[in-house]
Write a protein that holds these residues in place. Structure first.
Motif, PDB file in Angstrom:
ATOM      1  N   ALA A 417       0.843  -1.205   0.000  1.00 27.89           N
ATOM      2  CA  ALA A 417       0.000   0.000   0.000  1.00 27.89           C
ATOM      3  C   ALA A 417       0.878   1.254   0.000  1.00 27.89           C
ATOM      4  O   ALA A 417       1.884   1.316   0.715  1.00 27.89           O
ATOM      5  N   PRO A 418       0.537   2.271  -0.799  1.00 31.46           N
ATOM      6  CA  PRO A 418       1.336   3.509  -0.835  1.00 31.46           C
ATOM      7  C   PRO A 418       1.500   4.163   0.533  1.00 31.46           C
ATOM      8  O   PRO A 418       2.516   4.812   0.783  1.00 31.46           O
ATOM      9  N   ALA A 419       0.540   3.950   1.423  1.00 31.85           N
ATOM     10  CA  ALA A 419       0.646   4.561   2.745  1.00 31.85           C
ATOM     11  C   ALA A 419       1.873   4.042   3.499  1.00 31.85           C
ATOM     12  O   ALA A 419       2.517   4.799   4.247  1.00 31.85           O
ATOM     13  N   LEU A 420       2.215   2.773   3.334  1.00 34.53           N
ATOM     14  CA  LEU A 420       3.376   2.198   4.007  1.00 34.53           C
ATOM     15  C   LEU A 420       4.591   2.144   3.101  1.00 34.53           C
ATOM     16  O   LEU A 420       5.716   2.086   3.580  1.00 34.53           O
ATOM     17  N   ASN A 421       4.356   2.088   1.799  1.00 40.20           N
ATOM     18  CA  ASN A 421       5.457   1.930   0.845  1.00 40.20           C
ATOM     19  C   ASN A 421       5.289   2.962  -0.270  1.00 40.20           C
ATOM     20  O   ASN A 421       4.993   2.618  -1.417  1.00 40.20           O
ATOM     21  N   PRO A 422       5.460   4.243   0.075  1.00 43.21           N
ATOM     22  CA  PRO A 422       5.196   5.306  -0.922  1.00 43.21           C
ATOM     23  C   PRO A 422       6.109   5.229  -2.137  1.00 43.21           C
ATOM     24  O   PRO A 422       5.706   5.618  -3.234  1.00 43.21           O
ATOM     25  N   ALA A 423       7.335   4.718  -1.965  1.00 48.50           N
ATOM     26  CA  ALA A 423       8.270   4.642  -3.094  1.00 48.50           C
ATOM     27  C   ALA A 423       7.964   3.458  -4.002  1.00 48.50           C
ATOM     28  O   ALA A 423       8.511   3.359  -5.104  1.00 48.50           O
ATOM     29  N   GLN A 424       7.079   2.559  -3.546  1.00 46.41           N
ATOM     30  CA  GLN A 424       6.702   1.364  -4.309  1.00 46.41           C
ATOM     31  C   GLN A 424       7.946   0.579  -4.750  1.00 46.41           C
ATOM     32  O   GLN A 424       8.140   0.248  -5.926  1.00 46.41           O
ATOM     33  N   VAL A 425       8.793   0.266  -3.746  1.00 44.61           N
ATOM     34  CA  VAL A 425       9.993  -0.526  -3.994  1.00 44.61           C
ATOM     35  C   VAL A 425      10.064  -1.666  -2.978  1.00 44.61           C
ATOM     36  O   VAL A 425       9.344  -1.676  -1.981  1.00 44.61           O
ATOM     37  N   TYR A 426      10.961  -2.605  -3.245  1.00 48.07           N
ATOM     38  CA  TYR A 426      11.340  -3.637  -2.285  1.00 48.07           C
ATOM     39  C   TYR A 426      12.337  -2.957  -1.356  1.00 48.07           C
ATOM     40  O   TYR A 426      13.495  -2.777  -1.705  1.00 48.07           O
ATOM     41  N   PRO A 427      11.920  -2.530  -0.167  1.00 48.01           N
ATOM     42  CA  PRO A 427      12.791  -1.670   0.637  1.00 48.01           C
ATOM     43  C   PRO A 427      14.000  -2.415   1.204  1.00 48.01           C
ATOM     44  O   PRO A 427      14.101  -3.633   1.113  1.00 48.01           O
ATOM     45  N   SER A 428      14.904  -1.659   1.810  1.00 48.97           N
ATOM     46  CA  SER A 428      16.143  -2.231   2.334  1.00 48.97           C
ATOM     47  C   SER A 428      15.923  -2.918   3.676  1.00 48.97           C
ATOM     48  O   SER A 428      15.026  -2.564   4.447  1.00 48.97           O
ATOM     49  N   PHE A 429      16.782  -3.884   3.941  1.00 46.27           N
ATOM     50  CA  PHE A 429      16.785  -4.593   5.215  1.00 46.27           C
ATOM     51  C   PHE A 429      17.897  -4.008   6.081  1.00 46.27           C
ATOM     52  O   PHE A 429      19.021  -3.817   5.613  1.00 46.27           O
ATOM     53  N   CYS A 430      17.581  -3.735   7.353  1.00 43.63           N
ATOM     54  CA  CYS A 430      18.560  -3.169   8.268  1.00 43.63           C
ATOM     55  C   CYS A 430      19.015  -4.244   9.261  1.00 43.63           C
ATOM     56  O   CYS A 430      18.238  -4.629  10.137  1.00 43.63           O
ATOM     57  N   PRO A 431      20.244  -4.743   9.151  1.00 51.61           N
ATOM     58  CA  PRO A 431      20.713  -5.800  10.057  1.00 51.61           C
ATOM     59  C   PRO A 431      20.741  -5.372  11.524  1.00 51.61           C
ATOM     60  O   PRO A 431      20.632  -6.220  12.415  1.00 51.61           O
ATOM     61  N   GLN A 432      20.882  -4.063  11.769  1.00 51.25           N
ATOM     62  CA  GLN A 432      20.898  -3.610  13.165  1.00 51.25           C
ATOM     63  C   GLN A 432      19.498  -3.673  13.785  1.00 51.25           C
ATOM     64  O   GLN A 432      19.343  -3.903  14.980  1.00 51.25           O
ATOM     65  N   SER A 433      18.465  -3.457  12.959  1.00 54.36           N
ATOM     66  CA  SER A 433      17.091  -3.530  13.469  1.00 54.36           C
ATOM     67  C   SER A 433      16.652  -4.965  13.716  1.00 54.36           C
ATOM     68  O   SER A 433      15.872  -5.237  14.630  1.00 54.36           O
ATOM     69  N   PHE A 434      17.159  -5.879  12.854  1.00 52.97           N
ATOM     70  CA  PHE A 434      16.750  -7.289  12.957  1.00 52.97           C
ATOM     71  C   PHE A 434      18.025  -8.137  12.866  1.00 52.97           C
ATOM     72  O   PHE A 434      18.276  -8.831  11.884  1.00 52.97           O
ATOM     73  N   PRO A 435      18.876  -8.095  13.915  1.00 54.15           N
ATOM     74  CA  PRO A 435      20.144  -8.831  13.875  1.00 54.15           C
ATOM     75  C   PRO A 435      19.919 -10.332  14.057  1.00 54.15           C
ATOM     76  O   PRO A 435      18.847 -10.769  14.458  1.00 54.15           O
ATOM     77  N   SER A 436      20.952 -11.115  13.722  1.00 52.93           N
ATOM     78  CA  SER A 436      20.836 -12.569  13.865  1.00 52.93           C
ATOM     79  C   SER A 436      20.707 -12.976  15.323  1.00 52.93           C
ATOM     80  O   SER A 436      20.175 -14.038  15.631  1.00 52.93           O
ATOM     81  N   LYS A 437      21.207 -12.117  16.237  1.00 51.93           N
ATOM     82  CA  LYS A 437      20.988 -12.346  17.668  1.00 51.93           C
ATOM     83  C   LYS A 437      19.968 -11.325  18.151  1.00 51.93           C
ATOM     84  O   LYS A 437      19.925 -10.194  17.671  1.00 51.93           O
TER      85      LYS A 437
END
Length: 599
Positions: A417-437
């Protein structure tokens, strides 16, 4: 027409091959040959998948009546496996078709005032239309009235005859025209017909049987009992699921009488004449079963396909496929099928579908209401092979609204939905936000979800391979629910886009969710090809990125590159699956709504 002339025709079965008169072909040697072939097959199991062949068949469907839901279930089951094998890189052949000979067809044609071939063609076209309408991707549609099939049957008969396995004798016993089946006294019981007259019926099907006494040709089925037992005991997955394997073993605890394999022409005209004896017509089941060889290219070039044959059959024809057919094949010196997959029936109100009860479900009527993919999903999601399943329209609506419209469609709608994904792309993953630990913003349930989705392809593969498709869909549906829970738990719509850390976490939530959706869309292709295509296209996944080896979940989490990161999403083609309305189904078509897809 086949290039090689029919063998052994001149040595017709008129020159009766009695046991003491001809060298008896040893079924043991055929079984040994089957085992050697099995060993050779298994030794190459791990070779390059692109070089592998796979052959799957439905039963050929009897054209005495129009197709119903059960026929479609057989076809969709086989189609699912065929599509799955293609995703795995196999060279797969998928055959279906119609069985067009026999007394029932002769009688049905007479009742319809048509010549038999015209009658058969009309009904066969209905089956073909149903399968084409429901996206059944068969590679061969065979009819037993085709010349290639007549040639194959005559050759097969002559091989059995030449080996001393067919002899002329007198058959006396019970015969069911409805089932085209010979029965032992233990399979027959007493009943009353509609006028109160006492009749004999098949205890299994309930159809009327008649005492038949005539001279015809017999197949030495009795000679193969021990070899069939050896085959089944040595191959516990030869008949699946296990309860049906056990049932066949139980049948084989009793002696097998020799089988009548022809009918007198005075009783039956509509069929293939016995080679060299125009007064006898080949038994419809021997004729019909050979269709699997016909499609494989028998008798000239069948090895590639026949060595990898798999059958999908309904439980009502198990005995023909798991006893008669293997015995015929052993007799002819041919390998046995790799597996016979058996499914149960669809009932309505707990009763078997029948014209007399007026409860036959016509899939061509339902498909426009529920969509082709909707019908496919329902049948494979609810169909449990080893037990009968009951059909109602409301069950279809409830399931499709919950799982395709609400759960899967809602997840896609939220994440694109444009409200959450205004750029209409496959957004980047942030390893610090979701680390393996567990040190970032993800919680323990999120890690459990990642584990479930990472393991999902192996789980689905196992269930597709064993034809427990409903279990594969259960596993997928459970993961879809977990992903929806992940999005709901972290409520990305509440995050502050002006805060860089929040923005990275929002992108990560969407990236993970799109990766989950990509896995679901890829794994669902054999079930709902149109919906999967729509879903994957919306994610920007190209046609060449949708095979089984492409199921590489969330590589960024493991420090690897993701080919989709930063890629533009595909165009929005609307709701993934339109919510269905339940009242007055016969008068009202589904309405399109995005209600189920809002957050």
């Amino acid at each position: 027409m086949m290039a090689t002339p029919l063998l052994f025709v001149s040595r017709s079965c008129k020159a009766v091959h009695r046991l003491q008169q001809s060298p008896f072909f040893s079924p043991i040697s055929a079984l040994s040959r089957h085992r050697r072939v099995t060993v050779l097959r298994n030794s190459s199991t791990h070779s390059c998948e692109a070089d592998k062949s796979f052959y799957i068949t439905t039963p050929i469907f009897y054209v005495n009546a129009s197709p119903h839901l059960g026929h479609l279930y057989s076809a969709v089951t086989a189609d699912c496996v065929h599509r799955y094998k293609l995703l795995r890189g196999f060279n797969s052949k998928f055959a279906t078709g119609t069985d067009e000979h026999g007394l029932k067809i002769q009688q049905a044609a007479e009742a319809a005032g048509k010549d038999p071939l015209t009658f058969c063609t009309d009904v066969s076209e209905r089956f073909k239309h149903l399968f084409n309408s429901c996206n059944i991707s068969y590679t061969d549609y065979v009819r037993t009235t085709e010349q290639r099939h007549r040639q194959a049957v005559k050759h097969f008969w002559s091989v059995l005859c030449d080996k001393g396995l067919i002899y002329k004798g007198s058959y006396e016993g019970w015969y069911s025209t409805q089932d085209e089946s010979f029965l032992t006294p233990l399979q027959v019981g007493d009943a009353l017909d509609s006028s109160g007259q006492e009749i004999k019926v098949s205890l299994e099907s309930g159809h009327k049987v008649e005492w038949m006494k005539e001279e015809n040709y017999m197949f030495r089925l009795s000679a193969f009992r021990s070899q069939l037992l050896d085959w089944l005991r040595g191959n516990p997955r030869a008949v699946q699921p296990e309860p049906f394997h056990h049932a066949v073993l139980q049948w084989l605890q009793e002696d097998l009488p020799d089988l009548s394999v022809s009918r007198q022409r005075s009783r039956l005209q509509w069929g293939i004449p016995v080679p060299g004896d125009a007064e006898q017509i080949i038994y419809v089941w021997l004729d019909a079963l050979v269709n699997y060889l016909t499609v494989a290219g028998y008798p000239d070039k069948h090895d590639q396909w026949w060595n990898v044959a798999h059958h999908v059959v309904g439980k009502d024809i198990l005995k023909f496929h798991a006893i008669y057919w293997p015995a015929f094949l052993l007799g002819a010196g041919l390998p046995l099928p790799q597996a016979i997959y058996v499914h149960s029936h669809w009932t309505v109100g707990g009763k078997k579908m029948s014209k007399s009860l007026g409860n036959v479900v016509d899939p061509l009527e339902r498909s426009p209401m529920f969509t082709t993919d909707g019908m496919r999903y329902f049948l494979l999601r609810q169909g449990v092979p080893d037990s009968d399943c009951d059909y109602t329209d409301n069950k279809v609506i409830k399931l499709l609204n919950a799982e395709l419209s609400g759960s899967l469609g809602g997840l896609l709608n939220r994440c694109t939905a444009p409200a959450l994904n205004p750029a209409q792309v496959y957004p980047s993953f942030c390893p610090q936000s979701f680390p393996s630990k567990q040190e970032g913003r993800a919680v323990v349930e999120d890690y459990h979800m990642l584990d479930a989705v990472r393991n999902l392809p192996a789980v689905v593969e196992q269930h597709y391979e064993s034809m427990h498709v409903y279990k594969a869909l259960e596993a997928i549906a459970a993961c879809v629910r977990k992903t929806n829970g992940f999005v709901q738990r972290h409520a990305p719509w509440k995050l502050d886009r002006g805060d860089s850390e929040d923005q990275r976490w929002l992108d990560t939530i969407i990236h993970v969710s799109l990766e989950c959706l990509r896995i679901y869309g890829t794994l669902l292709q054999p079930i709902v090809p149109d919906i999967s295509n729509k879903l994957l296209s919306r994610l920007g996944v190209q046609p060449g990125e949708r095979s089984w080896p492409d199921v590489n979940f969330l590589p960024r989490y493991r420090g690897m590159d993701c080919p989709f990161e930063g890629r533009a999403l595909g165009s929005d083609s609307g709701v993934l699956f339109s919510r269905l309305e339940s009242p007055n189904l016969d008068k009202q078509k589904p309405k399109k709504t995005k209600t189920a897809n809002s957050k």
